[in-house]
Enzyme design. Structure first.
Site, PDB file in Angstrom:
ATOM      1  N   HIS A   1      -1.627   9.669   4.452  1.00 42.56           N
ATOM      2  CA  HIS A   1      -2.650   8.870   3.942  1.00 42.56           C
ATOM      3  C   HIS A   1      -1.728   9.048   3.084  1.00 42.56           C
ATOM      4  O   HIS A   1      -1.323   8.064   1.919  1.00 42.56           O
ATOM      5  CB  HIS A   1      -3.348   9.545   3.242  1.00 42.56           C
ATOM      6  CG  HIS A   1      -3.750   9.606   1.632  1.00 42.56           C
ATOM      7  ND1 HIS A   1      -5.360   8.943   1.230  1.00 42.56           N
ATOM      8  CD2 HIS A   1      -3.131   9.685   0.722  1.00 42.56           C
ATOM      9  CE1 HIS A   1      -5.936   9.063  -0.126  1.00 42.56           C
ATOM     10  NE2 HIS A   1      -4.571   8.492  -0.191  1.00 42.56           N
ATOM     11  N   GLU A   2      -0.335   9.852   2.304  1.00 47.62           N
ATOM     12  CA  GLU A   2       0.766   9.413   1.771  1.00 47.62           C
ATOM     13  C   GLU A   2       1.532   8.670   1.938  1.00 47.62           C
ATOM     14  O   GLU A   2       2.663   7.292   0.887  1.00 47.62           O
ATOM     15  CB  GLU A   2       1.048  10.736   1.297  1.00 47.62           C
ATOM     16  CG  GLU A   2       0.241  12.070   0.520  1.00 47.62           C
ATOM     17  CD  GLU A   2      -0.982  11.662  -0.387  1.00 47.62           C
ATOM     18  OE1 GLU A   2      -0.108  10.577  -1.466  1.00 47.62           O
ATOM     19  OE2 GLU A   2      -2.025  11.537  -1.021  1.00 47.62           O
TER      20      GLU A   2
ATOM     21  N   HIS B   1       0.355   4.688   1.838  1.00 49.08           N
ATOM     22  CA  HIS B   1       0.783   4.582   0.114  1.00 49.08           C
ATOM     23  C   HIS B   1       2.470   3.730  -0.183  1.00 49.08           C
ATOM     24  O   HIS B   1       3.207   3.464  -1.068  1.00 49.08           O
ATOM     25  CB  HIS B   1       0.877   5.783  -1.064  1.00 49.08           C
ATOM     26  CG  HIS B   1      -0.659   6.107  -1.278  1.00 49.08           C
ATOM     27  ND1 HIS B   1      -1.237   4.559  -1.663  1.00 49.08           N
ATOM     28  CD2 HIS B   1      -0.861   6.517  -1.698  1.00 49.08           C
ATOM     29  CE1 HIS B   1      -2.763   5.259  -1.793  1.00 49.08           C
ATOM     30  NE2 HIS B   1      -2.385   6.652  -1.338  1.00 49.08           N
TER      31      HIS B   1
ATOM     32  N   GLU C   1      -5.720   3.244  -3.278  1.00 47.27           N
ATOM     33  CA  GLU C   1      -6.410   4.653  -2.288  1.00 47.27           C
ATOM     34  C   GLU C   1      -7.337   4.368  -1.305  1.00 47.27           C
ATOM     35  O   GLU C   1      -7.852   4.907  -0.440  1.00 47.27           O
ATOM     36  CB  GLU C   1      -7.397   5.654  -3.605  1.00 47.27           C
ATOM     37  CG  GLU C   1      -6.736   5.728  -4.309  1.00 47.27           C
ATOM     38  CD  GLU C   1      -5.076   6.395  -3.863  1.00 47.27           C
ATOM     39  OE1 GLU C   1      -5.734   7.261  -2.659  1.00 47.27           O
ATOM     40  OE2 GLU C   1      -3.965   6.851  -4.714  1.00 47.27           O
TER      41      GLU C   1
END
Ligand SMILES: [Zn+2]
Length: 586
Positions: free
Chosen positions: A346-347, A350, A369
């Site tokens: 996820h991170e 980003h 998100e």
């Protein structure tokens, strides 16, 4: 099936939006507003923070700060407007283009958190102007936002204090006066003074270091950033150990955590560089180039005992809770291992979707998100195929989104977010889970290769800048092949209500005389919102073809069409299943 059967199902296929034109901040400051007028064309910060030793004791909170902001103006405003939180920042003096300003030339509004500076003379556009602000700051010791102080018990049984940061969505203004909005991408030159024995970590690598008082204190000058969103800045000062990977494609990958957790960094060290490699390939934009043409850019992963978010995507310095960042093979479960992999997936996603390309305003938080949540599952497809993350996605995210989106108070993916409360409300399952589910639907109806091609051109076109839904839709829409997905309208039209309207369609299926027909109605029951209809890609399989893995749409339900015929079943024990694998590909 000779009698008429009626049933309904949640149409858990999602599509996307076509945004109306983004209405950003205007060129003139409106009294009482906390928005920054859109008059700046370039901003550079030289930020100098000095944390004395007593910040790392029971009671100390004070630090000194100095920020030089260099800016160019597109238009000449009547005042310079930026953000500062008066509860944390006390301004000592301000100099404007080398002229010391009298105190009545500036004021901070405690409600709007706006710092308003009257300029001493008429300004010229397109020239550099310099604002130097000296101030005294307070670190937070009561919550986990801004730059906060917390502690843990160290390997010797002593209390060890540390500083960590959490800036999204509007907490950088607690730490230094700044333009605290996501579209103001800026270059940062940062210098931090802190205790000599502690790690001082920032988004970029150390450029140089000075010892003070024979090592009691140290000053670290960091490499400048590229143009990055302010909320992706991060500072950490902690007595941690860092372990570095050897011989990988990302040569400067480190995991930092408490000294007692030395043995739990291996899993993160192993998969971290592989994930960055995956995203470099997926986006066709190499992580090494994230900070321009310098040496391959570093990544630190910092596991913090006391952190608000499971993970936070600080540019080049992902941070998160220990339990979400570190995996202990002796003590942790397989589920925990998966959780760590998901946090990193996820991170790290980003770094491209959110950091490199950023939503212009929080009203379209799903542009960050939604991608983060999507890649939390699909970013792990190559690395951990046995985990079958797509099945987890359906139960954990899609059903979560369907539940949230059926409430009467639900918001659209794109919705007005004027106040700080509005912005906080955007951090909901709609931006995360529905955003990801709609992206997944688009992937399947465009086709996976076309979806990736659209995202590659999106990254290439908008890197280091800010976007609205319209920009993403144009990039994805350019890849749509109508022969493949038989869409009844252009991509933007198909996506409009998925982005701009709350709720989702419930599909009714009727089987009169083995003739299968469908219709839609909103999951919401009252008001104008209940009248919304969508373009819905329909997939199905029957007892004749038994092709439940075919996710290409076989027809579309449109907003103006009622009861189109889906299929004619031959009777007997024949059956039909709609929405194959809860996917919807075309
Ligand atoms: Zn995220």
């Amino acid at each position: 099936m000779s009698e008429t059967n009626t049933f309904s199902m949640d149409m858990s296929i999602w599509i996307f939006v076509i945004a109306t034109i983004f209405v950003g901040s205007s060129a003139t400051y409106t009294k009482g507003s906390s928005r920054i007028p859109d008059v700046y064309e370039a901003i550079t910060y030289n930020l100098d923070l000095n944390f004395p030793e007593d910040v790392f004791t029971d009671n100390g909170r004070r630090f000194s700060g100095k920020v030089m902001i260099t800016l160019k103006l597109k238009e000449v405003p009547d005042h310079i407007i930026l953000h500062a939180d008066k509860n944390y920042i006390t301004i000592q003096n301000i100099t404007f283009n080398d002229l010391a300003l009298p105190q009545d030339y500036y004021e901070v509004d405690i409600e709007t958190q706006v710092l308003k500076i009257k300029t001493p003379y008429s300004l010229e556009p397109h020239l550099n102007h310099h604002i130097l602000i000296n101030y005294e700051g307070l670190v937070e010791d009561n919550d986990l936002f801004g730059l906060y102080k917390s502690s843990y018990t160290d390997e010797n049984g002593n209390k060890s204090y540390f500083l960590a940061s959490q800036f999204p969505p509007f907490y950088a203004r607690r730490v230094f006066p700044c333009f605290d909005e996501p579209s103001f991408k800026s270059v940062f030159y940062v210098t931090i003074q802190g205790p000599g024995k502690m790690q001082i970590l920032f988004n970029t690598d150390k450029h140089s270091e000075e010892d003070v008082d024979y090592g009691r204190s140290k000053i670290i000058h960091f490499e400048p950033t590229e143009k990055i969103p302010l909320y992706t800045l991060g500072f950490q000062i902690l007595d941690f150990n860092c372990t570095k990977t050897e011989g990988t494609q990302i040569p400067q990958f480190r995991v930092c955590s408490r000294k007692t957790t030395d043995s739990t960094r291996n899993f993160t060290l192993d998969i971290g560089p592989k994930l960055l490699g995956y995203y470099s390939n997926f986006t066709d934009y190499d992580y090494c180039n994230m900070m321009g043409n310098k040496n391959c850019y570093k990544m630190d992963v910092v596991a913090i005992p006391d952190y608000f978010s499971g993970g936070l995507e600080n540019w080049g310095m992902v941070s998160g809770r220990e339990t979400d960042i570190l995996y202990d093979p002796k003590l942790s479960s397989e589920k925990n291992k998966q959780r760590v992999a998901q946090t990193l997936a996820h991170e790290f996603s980003h770094q491209w979707f959110g950091n490199l390309v950023t939503m212009k305003w929080w009203s379209e938080l799903y542009l960050s998100e939604g991608f983060g949540t999507y890649f939390e599952y699909f970013g792990l497809e190559e690395l951990f195929p046995d985990w079958k993350m797509e099945t987890h996605f359906v139960t954990e995210q899609m059903h979560n989104a369907l539940q949230e989106d059926a409430s009467e108070s639900t918001l659209a993916l794109k919705s007005i977010s004027d106040t700080r409360d509005d912005i906080v409300a955007k951090f909901s399952p709609i931006s995360y889970s529905k955003g990801a589910a709609v992206l997944r639907m688009v992937r399947y109806f465009l086709g996976s290769q076309r979806f990736r091609a659209g995202l590659r051109s999106y990254i290439q076109k908008y890197k280091y800048s800010s976007v609205t839904s319209k920009d993403l839709m144009q990039a994805l829409g350019a890849e749509m092949d109508k022969k493949f997905c038989i869409a009844p309208a252009d991509f933007q039209t198909v996506m409009e209500n998925w982005i701009n309207e709350p709720g989702y369609p419930i599909i009714n299926v009727k089987l009169p005389e083995d003739l299968v027909t469908i219709s839609q109605k909103s999951c919401l029951s009252s008001g104008e919102k209940a009248k919304v209809k969508w373009y819905v890609p329909i997939t199905y399989t029957t007892s004749q073809d038994k092709n439940e893995f075919d996710t290409k749409p076989r027809l579309w339900l449109t907003p103006n069409e009622y009861y189109p015929t889906v299929a004619k079943l031959p009777g007997g024990n024949s059956w039909i299943i709609l929405n194959n694998n809860q996917i919807g590909e075309c």
